[in-house]
Design a protein around this motif. Structure first.
Motif, mmCIF file in Angstrom:
data_model
loop_
_atom_site.group_PDB
_atom_site.id
_atom_site.type_symbol
_atom_site.label_atom_id
_atom_site.label_comp_id
_atom_site.label_asym_id
_atom_site.label_seq_id
_atom_site.Cartn_x
_atom_site.Cartn_y
_atom_site.Cartn_z
ATOM 1 N N GLU A 24 0.917 3.923 -3.151
ATOM 2 C CA GLU A 24 0.625 5.345 -2.944
ATOM 3 C C GLU A 24 1.763 6.211 -3.489
ATOM 4 O OE1 GLU A 24 -0.057 5.788 1.190
ATOM 5 O OE2 GLU A 24 -2.036 4.809 1.160
ATOM 6 N N GLN A 25 3.000 5.808 -3.219
ATOM 7 C CA GLN A 25 4.140 6.573 -3.714
ATOM 8 C C GLN A 25 4.206 6.539 -5.237
ATOM 9 O OE1 GLN A 25 7.516 4.845 -1.736
ATOM 10 N NE2 GLN A 25 7.105 5.853 0.219
ATOM 11 N N GLU B 63 0.831 -1.209 0.000
ATOM 12 C CA GLU B 63 0.000 0.000 0.000
ATOM 13 C C GLU B 63 0.866 1.259 0.000
ATOM 14 O OE1 GLU B 63 -2.514 -0.534 3.358
ATOM 15 O OE2 GLU B 63 -4.005 -1.737 2.259
ATOM 16 N N ARG B 64 1.948 1.234 0.787
ATOM 17 C CA ARG B 64 2.846 2.395 0.800
ATOM 18 C C ARG B 64 3.483 2.593 -0.573
ATOM 19 N NH1 ARG B 64 4.479 0.144 5.754
ATOM 20 N NH2 ARG B 64 6.338 -0.712 4.739
ATOM 21 N N GLU C 176 1.774 6.051 -7.386
ATOM 22 C CA GLU C 176 0.686 6.825 -7.984
ATOM 23 C C GLU C 176 0.971 8.321 -7.912
ATOM 24 O OE1 GLU C 176 -4.186 7.272 -7.735
ATOM 25 O OE2 GLU C 176 -3.114 5.987 -6.321
#
Length: 416
Positions: free
Chosen positions: A180-181, A176-177, A183
């Motif tokens: 997010e980065q 998930e981290r 994107e």
């Protein structure tokens, strides 16, 4: 330490004076292993010195703005190498003592030590010191068999082996981290260059990149035994073919269509004779060969210029090799007609055997299906294509490949 280093220097002198050619095969291999192991051990000692120097602030005390800048000047390193050295020293210093001991002993390389240190540092806090110790020992054992790249991939899943109850949760949080980065950082840039090229650069998230790979990979295989394109060139050509396919679908918004819609400004005389460049709407210049290739099977709006460059006429869109004519061409050739090529028809353009600018008709008897790579190859002029007496295309190789220029055909698409 200086005395020990002086002794090591003397040993290096002795090694340098030895003649490698006098070694047996076994001695040569053993010597290579020994020098590599010693180099890694000395590099580990150097990292310890750099870390101590940085911790003392010695470089700044001597007037440098940072330790990296000071190392660049003193050791005559590039700025990038100096920064990496300082960062690596800090990373290794924070690693468990078992990792540092393995590096000093030469059991693992400095690069492997960096991977281990970063992997252990990334373990979730809730894993605790006991899990970290187990992970460290397992990674050191793996380092005896795997290079840093594979070791890094294995490290991403190390919790699966030492703490399965934490592995899924940790992996999900890491994914998930990373998502997010990725994107947030995604971008694509097209930059005009001065040498007639456009630089394509950017960063994609994993999902988008996987789609791009799936679309490009089938088109990246060498097109026959004489395909001398580099992998990077094949990927560039594949990207171009994907764009042609997308434009061909007719489902793109606004300017989308079943053929690229290109406005090329060039005098009719220059197009026929192929002696002058053309210009796109963007202002980019095209070689005469590129203009003729685009005109071969694209939706072209020819802007006809008079002698003093005034616009005399902007003709209607010419849709070449479409509809029933294209279907007949696909039925006849099946795909790219170049000998040995397996590209399907949907990746191909119709090519005028006698160029339409030279009076060639847009007819089945003057057409052949070619993929993007072989379309460019034919326009370069070494190979020649003709329609045989039976209505099928023949390809004549260049004389440097076949002095007799024996006609060849593609049997791949007619194998059934």
């Amino acid at each position: 330490m200086l005395g020990a280093l002086a002794q090591a220097g003397g040993a290096v002198d002795d090694c340098a004076e030895a003649a490698p050619w006098a070694l047996s095969d076994d001695e040569l291999l053993a010597s290579l292993d020994a020098t590599h192991r010693m180099a890694q051990r000395l590099a580990t000692v150097q990292l310890g010195l750099v870390r101590e120097l940085d911790a003392r602030g010695l470089a700044v005390a001597q007037g440098a703005s940072s330790t990296a800048v000071w190392l660049r000047e003193r050791l005559r390193l590039s700025g990038r190498s100096a920064r990496q050295l300082v960062q690596l020293a800090a990373t290794v210093d924070a690693a468990p003592s078992a990792v540092c001991d393995a590096m000093i002993a030469g059991a693992i390389t400095v690069e492997q030590g960096r991977v281990l240190a970063e992997t252990i540092a990334a373990l979730p806090v809730e894993a605790g010191p006991e899990v970290a110790d187990k992970a460290t020992q397992l990674l050191i054992a793996w380092a005896d068999r795997f290079d840093p790249t594979i070791l890094s991939r294995l490290g991403d899943r190390v919790l699966t082996h030492v703490a399965p109850d934490l592995a899924d949760q940790a992996e999900l949080a890491a994914l998930e981290r990373a998502a997010e980065q990725a994107e947030a950082r995604r971008h694509v840039t097209l930059s005009e260059q001065q040498d007639g090229q456009v630089r394509l650069s950017g960063s994609l998230d994993t999902e988008t990149a996987s789609l791009l790979r799936e679309a490009i990979d089938p088109l990246c295989a060498p097109a026959g035994a004489h395909d001398d394109r580099s992998p990077g060139q094949r990927r560039a050509d594949a990207l171009g073919e994907i764009c042609r396919l997308a434009l061909r679908t007719g489902h793109l918004p606004d300017s989308g269509g079943d053929r690229p819609q290109v406005v090329v400004t060039v005098s009719l005389d220059a197009l026929v004779n192929g002696v002058r460049a053309g210009a796109l709407e963007t202002g980019a210049r095209l070689t005469p060969g590129a203009v003729r290739r685009l005109a071969c099977d694209a939706a072209v709006l020819p802007a006809v210029l008079g002698g003093n460059s005034q616009v005399l006429d902007v003709g209607r869109q010419r849709r070449l090799f479409t509809g029933p004519l294209r279907r007949a061409l696909v039925l006849r050739d099946g795909g790219c007609a170049f000998p040995g090529c397996d590209r399907p028809s949907r990746w191909c353009d119709g090519h005028h055997v006698q160029h339409w600018a030279d009076g060639g008709a847009t007819a089945l008897g003057n057409a052949v299906l070619l993929c993007g790579h072989h379309h460019r190859l034919i326009h370069q002029g070494d190979w020649r294509v003709r329609i045989g007496s039976d209505g099928l295309p023949d390809f004549l190789p260049p004389r440097w490949l076949d002095p007799l220029r024996t006609p060849r055909r593609n049997l791949y698409h007619r194998r059934c």
